[in-house]
Design an enzyme around this catalytic site. Sequence first.
Site, short mmCIF file in Angstrom:
data_model
loop_
_atom_site.label_atom_id
_atom_site.label_comp_id
_atom_site.label_asym_id
_atom_site.label_seq_id
_atom_site.Cartn_x
_atom_site.Cartn_y
_atom_site.Cartn_z
N TYR A 48 56.80 39.81 39.85
CA TYR A 48 56.06 41.02 40.62
C TYR A 48 56.27 40.92 42.14
O TYR A 48 57.08 42.10 42.56
CB TYR A 48 54.73 41.28 40.34
CG TYR A 48 54.36 42.70 40.68
CD1 TYR A 48 54.67 43.75 40.12
CD2 TYR A 48 53.18 42.51 41.47
CE1 TYR A 48 54.05 44.89 40.25
CE2 TYR A 48 52.61 43.89 42.21
CZ TYR A 48 53.04 45.25 41.54
OH TYR A 48 52.58 46.15 41.70
N ARG A 57 43.41 44.13 34.54
CA ARG A 57 42.91 44.26 35.70
C ARG A 57 41.32 44.09 36.15
O ARG A 57 40.82 44.65 35.04
CB ARG A 57 43.54 45.41 36.44
CG ARG A 57 44.93 45.12 36.73
CD ARG A 57 45.75 46.20 37.68
NE ARG A 57 46.03 47.63 36.54
CZ ARG A 57 46.63 48.41 37.05
NH1 ARG A 57 47.28 48.61 38.33
NH2 ARG A 57 47.02 49.20 36.14
N ASN A 84 59.64 54.74 30.78
CA ASN A 84 60.20 54.01 29.58
C ASN A 84 58.91 53.51 28.49
O ASN A 84 59.23 53.08 27.35
CB ASN A 84 60.94 52.73 29.65
CG ASN A 84 60.08 51.42 30.29
OD1 ASN A 84 58.88 51.92 30.49
ND2 ASN A 84 60.58 50.33 30.49
N1 UDP Z 1 39.84 38.91 37.83
C1 UDP Z 1 38.59 38.44 37.23
N2 UDP Z 1 38.27 38.48 35.92
C2 UDP Z 1 39.17 39.54 35.22
C3 UDP Z 1 40.41 40.05 35.75
C4 UDP Z 1 40.55 39.69 37.07
O1 UDP Z 1 37.88 37.69 37.89
O2 UDP Z 1 38.88 39.65 33.81
C5 UDP Z 1 40.03 38.67 39.02
C6 UDP Z 1 41.42 38.05 39.39
O3 UDP Z 1 41.71 36.61 39.13
C7 UDP Z 1 41.76 38.41 40.96
C8 UDP Z 1 40.93 39.62 40.97
O4 UDP Z 1 39.90 39.70 40.04
O5 UDP Z 1 41.05 37.52 41.50
C9 UDP Z 1 41.86 40.99 41.01
O6 UDP Z 1 42.55 40.89 39.76
P1 UDP Z 1 43.36 41.96 39.43
O7 UDP Z 1 44.18 41.23 38.19
O8 UDP Z 1 42.70 43.23 39.15
O9 UDP Z 1 44.59 42.20 40.47
P2 UDP Z 1 45.25 41.39 41.49
O10 UDP Z 1 44.54 41.98 42.85
O11 UDP Z 1 45.07 40.13 41.35
O12 UDP Z 1 46.73 41.98 41.38
#
Ligand code: UDP
Length: 326
Positions: free
Chosen positions: A158, A199, A42
């Site tokens: 999610y 991410r 989508n």
């Molecule tokens: N994270 C971070 N800085 C960022 C983005 C993510 O420190 O700019 C941390 C986030 O808090 C988590 C980890 O990196 O502890 C992985 O986050 P991500 O969003 O990649 O995926 P998740 O495993 O949480 O789904």
Amino acid sequence: MSFDPPSCPWSSVLVTGGAGFLGSHLCERLLDQGASVDCADNFLTGSHANLAHLAGRPGFRVLECDLARPGADAELPGPYDLVLHFACPASPADYLAHPLETLDVGSLGTRNALRVAERDGARFVLASTSEVYGDPQEHPQTEGYWGNVNPVGPRSVYDEAKRFGEALTTAHARARGTDTGIVRLFNSYGPRMRARDGRVVPTFVCQALAGEPLTVSGDGSQTRSLCYVDDTVDGVLTVAASRAVRPVNIGGTEEVTVLDLARRIIELTGSPSTVEFTERPEDDPGRRLPDITTARELLGWQPHVPWSEGIKRTIEHFAAKPPATA
Ligand code: UDP
């Protein structure tokens, strides 16, 4: 384990979410192996740019489709012999921005994708996630662990959508005899992630390349286990080619703290960037590491690309793009 073109067991595959990061890599691999591929998306978080290099490939079609809409299954012509259900916002920033769409695609969308598989007698594989384990109290996480999820926290849109998707998929196998499999994917990364999708890998790589501070949340002691996209694709297709019904963990075995990841990305890019500590997101899991015994011993899959190599390839990908589009 990698699938060679002559051994591709499928002739016609539906990839839902095929314009996303993982979906687009799956479409490419399957086309390379000689399968026809319908990519349904989508375009909420997927992009046409991810598919540009596949345009015009024989057997490839892009179907713009909201999978959660009633009757969406009828828009997916088939017949397929494999349905890979990957449609879903996957970055925390994306699913927090689209909470209801995330719940809809995990529930109504999964139901429609299962209907297609049942209609065509196809093998069905659900893209599930390590997030079904929530903030895990068991470490490393085996598939037998039931998880620790806050059902009303921000991430629940999610986590619970994926948990419901697993329940629905399993019920279809039990009640209707649909041939189903479930992959629980742990933090895949690589080229074609959106630059600033929130991410950790694309965010840190783009910040380092731009010379900006790397935004480490909390004290950065939380861990993740990264899996390079090519290994993830191999894992998904391994489960697709098997008769596994129960969930299978697919993920990297090198656990790294977020702070270490930031430091190593700064080192590998040769960036002058510093680290900036930011607020830790609510319910952010503290540790994450898959037990991949099932995949390794029963299916013969394990990751091969060391994270330092995968990160180098990811840096090259983003470095080759102009900053506005990176
Ligand atoms: N994270 C971070 N800085 C960022 C983005 C993510 O420190 O700019 C941390 C986030 O808090 C988590 C980890 O990196 O502890 C992985 O986050 P991500 O969003 O990649 O995926 P998740 O495993 O949480 O789904």
